[in-house]
Scaffold this motif. Structure first.
Motif, short mmCIF file in Angstrom:
data_model
loop_
_atom_site.label_atom_id
_atom_site.label_comp_id
_atom_site.label_asym_id
_atom_site.label_seq_id
_atom_site.Cartn_x
_atom_site.Cartn_y
_atom_site.Cartn_z
N GLU A 1 0.87 -1.38 0.08
CA GLU A 1 -0.06 -0.11 -0.04
C GLU A 1 0.95 1.23 -0.16
O GLU A 1 1.76 1.45 0.74
N THR B 1 0.92 5.70 -0.16
CA THR B 1 0.28 6.84 0.22
C THR B 1 0.83 7.78 -0.81
O THR B 1 2.22 7.95 -0.99
N ARG C 1 1.25 11.45 -2.13
CA ARG C 1 0.93 13.11 -2.17
C ARG C 1 1.41 13.93 -3.18
O ARG C 1 2.51 13.58 -3.71
N GLN D 1 -3.99 13.95 -2.15
CA GLN D 1 -3.53 12.75 -1.35
C GLN D 1 -4.30 11.76 -1.47
O GLN D 1 -5.53 11.79 -1.40
N LYS D 2 -3.81 10.48 -1.72
CA LYS D 2 -4.57 9.24 -1.76
C LYS D 2 -3.90 7.95 -1.50
O LYS D 2 -2.44 8.13 -1.71
N THR D 3 -4.51 6.85 -1.39
CA THR D 3 -3.95 5.63 -1.02
C THR D 3 -4.14 5.05 -2.39
O THR D 3 -4.99 4.56 -2.77
N GLU D 4 -3.07 4.16 -2.76
CA GLU D 4 -3.12 3.13 -3.90
C GLU D 4 -2.37 1.92 -3.50
O GLU D 4 -1.68 1.93 -2.57
N SER D 5 -2.75 1.06 -4.11
CA SER D 5 -2.03 -0.52 -3.80
C SER D 5 -1.81 -0.96 -5.38
O SER D 5 -2.50 -0.68 -6.25
N THR E 1 5.10 7.04 -0.30
CA THR E 1 5.59 6.58 1.09
C THR E 1 4.83 5.13 1.14
O THR E 1 3.65 5.27 0.90
N GLY E 2 5.45 4.36 1.51
CA GLY E 2 4.82 3.04 2.00
C GLY E 2 5.73 2.63 3.09
O GLY E 2 6.69 3.04 3.47
#
Length: 73
Positions: free
Chosen positions: A22, A24, A26, A37-41, A62-63
């Motif tokens: 996962e 993040t 920015r 800002q969002k979260t991706e995988s 960042t992960g």
């Protein structure tokens, strides 16, 4: 880390190195403000930038196991 096309007017495709965890994301503008800002995988995903004003942006990823950044025009 690959971010393309660059320059862009709409979206960029991101390809992360290594295994997929996962991330993040920015998006930071030229004066240092976080404008998205969002979260991706996964190892590959799209970032839509078309709603932002034209300019220079830094993408910071960042992960748990990594940190990467790229500049997009």
């Amino acid at each position: 880390l690959r971010v393309y096309p660059n320059p862009t007017t709409d979206a960029v495709q991101v390809e992360m190195p290594g295994d997929a965890d996962e991330i993040t994301l920015r998006v930071i503008d030229a004066v240092g403000r976080t404008v998205m800002q969002k979260t991706e995988s996964g190892r590959s995903f799209e970032v839509r930038l078309g709603a932002l004003p034209p300019g220079l942006y830094r993408l910071v990823f960042t992960g748990e196991k990594r940190f990467h950044s790229a500049t997009v025009i």
